[in-house]
Design an enzyme around this catalytic site. Sequence first.
Site, PDB file in Angstrom:
ATOM      1  N   GLU A 220       0.845  -1.203   0.000  1.00 22.86           N
ATOM      2  CA  GLU A 220       0.000   0.000   0.000  1.00 22.86           C
ATOM      3  C   GLU A 220       0.878   1.251   0.000  1.00 22.86           C
ATOM      4  O   GLU A 220       2.030   1.219   0.467  1.00 22.86           O
ATOM      5  CB  GLU A 220      -0.892  -0.027   1.258  1.00 22.86           C
ATOM      6  CG  GLU A 220      -1.804   1.176   1.376  1.00 22.86           C
ATOM      7  CD  GLU A 220      -2.918   0.984   2.421  1.00 22.86           C
ATOM      8  OE1 GLU A 220      -2.886  -0.005   3.178  1.00 22.86           O
ATOM      9  OE2 GLU A 220      -3.819   1.846   2.461  1.00 22.86           O
TER      10      GLU A 220
ATOM     11  N   GLN B  56       2.016  -6.190   5.473  1.00 14.18           N
ATOM     12  CA  GLN B  56       2.250  -5.815   4.116  1.00 14.18           C
ATOM     13  C   GLN B  56       3.680  -6.176   3.735  1.00 14.18           C
ATOM     14  O   GLN B  56       4.470  -6.495   4.612  1.00 14.18           O
ATOM     15  CB  GLN B  56       2.012  -4.325   3.932  1.00 14.18           C
ATOM     16  CG  GLN B  56       0.570  -3.905   4.251  1.00 14.18           C
ATOM     17  CD  GLN B  56       0.221  -2.495   3.771  1.00 14.18           C
ATOM     18  OE1 GLN B  56       1.004  -1.806   3.126  1.00 14.18           O
ATOM     19  NE2 GLN B  56      -0.988  -2.051   4.108  1.00 14.18           N
TER      20      GLN B  56
ATOM     21  N   ASN C 281     -12.288  -1.072  -1.191  1.00 10.33           N
ATOM     22  CA  ASN C 281     -11.646  -1.720  -0.039  1.00 10.33           C
ATOM     23  C   ASN C 281     -12.351  -1.288   1.248  1.00 10.33           C
ATOM     24  O   ASN C 281     -12.680  -0.108   1.409  1.00 10.33           O
ATOM     25  CB  ASN C 281     -10.168  -1.288   0.036  1.00 10.33           C
ATOM     26  CG  ASN C 281      -9.514  -1.678   1.352  1.00 10.33           C
ATOM     27  OD1 ASN C 281      -9.219  -2.844   1.592  1.00 10.33           O
ATOM     28  ND2 ASN C 281      -9.308  -0.700   2.237  1.00 10.33           N
ATOM     29  N   GLU C 282     -12.599  -2.231   2.124  1.00  7.14           N
ATOM     30  CA  GLU C 282     -13.219  -1.944   3.427  1.00  7.14           C
ATOM     31  C   GLU C 282     -14.346  -0.914   3.280  1.00  7.14           C
ATOM     32  O   GLU C 282     -14.318   0.170   3.890  1.00  7.14           O
ATOM     33  CB  GLU C 282     -12.162  -1.524   4.466  1.00  7.14           C
ATOM     34  CG  GLU C 282     -11.174  -2.645   4.726  1.00  7.14           C
ATOM     35  CD  GLU C 282     -10.347  -2.517   5.999  1.00  7.14           C
ATOM     36  OE1 GLU C 282     -10.324  -1.451   6.623  1.00  7.14           O
ATOM     37  OE2 GLU C 282      -9.722  -3.535   6.379  1.00  7.14           O
TER      38      GLU C 282
ATOM     39  N   TYR D 114      -6.935  -9.212  11.312  1.00  9.91           N
ATOM     40  CA  TYR D 114      -5.568  -9.037  11.819  1.00  9.91           C
ATOM     41  C   TYR D 114      -5.416  -9.723  13.171  1.00  9.91           C
ATOM     42  O   TYR D 114      -6.400  -9.988  13.861  1.00  9.91           O
ATOM     43  CB  TYR D 114      -5.252  -7.538  11.955  1.00  9.91           C
ATOM     44  CG  TYR D 114      -5.007  -6.871  10.616  1.00  9.91           C
ATOM     45  CD1 TYR D 114      -3.740  -6.890  10.039  1.00  9.91           C
ATOM     46  CD2 TYR D 114      -6.034  -6.242   9.919  1.00  9.91           C
ATOM     47  CE1 TYR D 114      -3.492  -6.294   8.810  1.00  9.91           C
ATOM     48  CE2 TYR D 114      -5.797  -5.638   8.680  1.00  9.91           C
ATOM     49  CZ  TYR D 114      -4.520  -5.674   8.138  1.00  9.91           C
ATOM     50  OH  TYR D 114      -4.280  -5.086   6.913  1.00  9.91           O
TER      51      TYR D 114
ATOM     52  N   GLU E  61      -6.383  -9.243   3.447  1.00  3.36           N
ATOM     53  CA  GLU E  61      -5.542  -8.584   4.458  1.00  3.36           C
ATOM     54  C   GLU E  61      -5.495  -9.459   5.698  1.00  3.36           C
ATOM     55  O   GLU E  61      -6.540  -9.764   6.284  1.00  3.36           O
ATOM     56  CB  GLU E  61      -6.070  -7.193   4.820  1.00  3.36           C
ATOM     57  CG  GLU E  61      -5.800  -6.169   3.739  1.00  3.36           C
ATOM     58  CD  GLU E  61      -6.192  -4.747   4.127  1.00  3.36           C
ATOM     59  OE1 GLU E  61      -6.112  -4.406   5.327  1.00  3.36           O
ATOM     60  OE2 GLU E  61      -6.563  -3.995   3.215  1.00  3.36           O
TER      61      GLU E  61
END
Length: 518
Positions: A51, A371, A198-199, A267, A322
Site C-alpha cells: 500500500e 504488508q 476496499n473496506e 488481523y 488482508e
Amino acid sequence: MNRTLLKLRQTFIVFFITVIGFSQSDKTVIEIKNDDESPIISKHIYGHFAEHLGRCIYDGIYVGENSKIPNTNGVRNDIIDALKAIKIPNLRWPGGCFADTYHWKDGVGPKKDRPSMVNRWWGGVVEDNSFGTHDFLNLCEVLGTEPYLAANVGSSTVKDFTEYIQYVGHKEGSPMSDYRIENGRKEPWKVKYWGVGNEMWGCGGNMTPEHYANIYRQYATFMTDWTNSDGLFRIASGANVADYHWTEVLMRDIPKFLIEGVALHSYSFVEWNKKGSSTKFNEAQYFSTMQTALKMEELIIKHTAIMDKYDPKNEIALIVDEWGGWYEVEEGTNPGFLYQQNTIRDAMIAGTTLNIFNNHSDRVKMANLAQTVNVLQAVILTEGEKMLLTPTYHVMKMYTVHHDAKLLPLSFTSPSYEFNNESLPAISASASKDKDGVVHISLVNIDSSKENTLEIDCSNLDIKDFTGSILTSKNLQDHNTFDNPTKIQTTTFKDFKFKKGKLKIILPPFSVVILESK
Ligand code: AHR
C-alpha cells in the site's frame, strides 16, 4: 486392608494411570489422507500486499531512478531478488484505505507533471504520485507476479473505473489505450484481479452492506475484460473479521454472473486498543496474539458456511486479502506509518495462518499478507541501503512447496498449550503433494515452553524417507536486526525418525518445520 497397604495400592494406581496415560497422550497421532477429491492449494494463497502507506512503497520498494541504491526503474534490486525467491504469486496495490482515495490518472504520464495529493489515511504526508500504475505493473512483470489492483470506488466514479480497466487492458485504438501508448507502454498488461473498493464498511465509505451490494452491482456491470482472455476476477470488498451479516448480504444480493470473489480482513493483535510492542511482549500478550491469529479458522468456517448457502457449487472464492500481526509502531517512528519489527511470534502467526488457508483451500483461493515491506507484518525491512528478511519471510519461503500442490487432508487432536487457565491447540499442520509426487508436511508448535512429540502415519503414501528444515530461536522475542540480519534463519531439522511408514517427530517449542519426502 491396613492404611499402609491402602496407601501403597493408591500410589500404584496413580503410577499406573500416569504411565499408561503418558504412553497414550505424550504423542499426537496424525492421520494423513491421500484423497483424490481434495483441492489444489492455490499459489495465490501466498499473495502479498503493498500500500502507499509509510515506507512500504516510498523509501521501501521504490527508491527512485536516481537513488544510489541499486535499482531497476527505481525499484530496489535486493527487494526484487528477495521477492522472486519466495515466488510471490500476486501483489495487491495501491491499498488498503489508500485505494479509495487514489486517482489513477494522477499517477501516469511524465513524473514531473504528476499532481500531488495528501495521504489522508497514513500520516498526512504528501504523495507525489511518482510511483504509479506503469511503475507497479512493470514491477509485477519483473517479479513474474500477477497484479491485483484495488480500485477506487469510495471517492471515484464508474467512468473512472472503467477507463482504468480500458487503460491497462485494451490493445489499441480506444481513447484509453491510446493514452497508455502515449505514456510509453505499447502492449496492454494482463490484469485479471480487480478489487471493487476496499473496506467499504469503513475507510472505503462507511457503507451498509445493502448499499455497497448495489454499488458493487453497478460497478461490476461495466467491468470489461479487454484482453479477451479468461475474464476478469472481480473481488467484492468483504467483511471485517466476524461481520457475518456483511457476507450474507453480499452473497444474497450480488448475482453470480457479476462476482468471482468475496474478501475478508482479519488481523492478529494483543488488544486492538492496546497493541503492545512488536518485540517487548510477555507470555500473556503472546497468548492473546495467538488467540486472535487462530480465530482465522473459525472465521473461514463461518463465512464459508454462509457462502455455501448461496453458492453450493463453490463458484465464488473467499479472498483473505488482508491478514497479519498488528502492534504498536517502533519507538520514534511516525504512528501513521505502521512500521513494526517482526519476531518468532510473527513466524507463529504466519505458519499457523498459512496452514489454516491450506486446509481450507477448497474455498480460500487467495490471500494477501499485510504488508510486503516496512509495514505491519512485513517480509522485508529496510533502513537506508540495508535490508533484512524477517522470520515471516522465512516461513513464506519454507511454504513455497505448497504452491499449487494437492492438499493431503490431516486428522488429529492437538495437545493443548495452556496459559492462565486458558488453552489453545499447540499444533498446527497441513500437508500437500506436488506435481512430482513429493509430499510436504508443515508443522507449527506454538507452545512457549513445551516440545511436542508427533507421529504421522504415512503408510498409505509411497515414501522412503524425509528431509527437514526448521525455523526457531532461543526466545519468542528474537528477531533479525540491521546489525544482525541473519540471527533467525532456516536450518536443517533432524529430530525425526521414519520407520515402517510412521514418521516420529519431536517438535521444539515455538518452531515451524517443513518435512519433505524422498
Ligand atoms: O493494512 C493497513 C490497513 O488496514 C489497510 O489500509 C486497511 O484496508 C486496513 O484497515
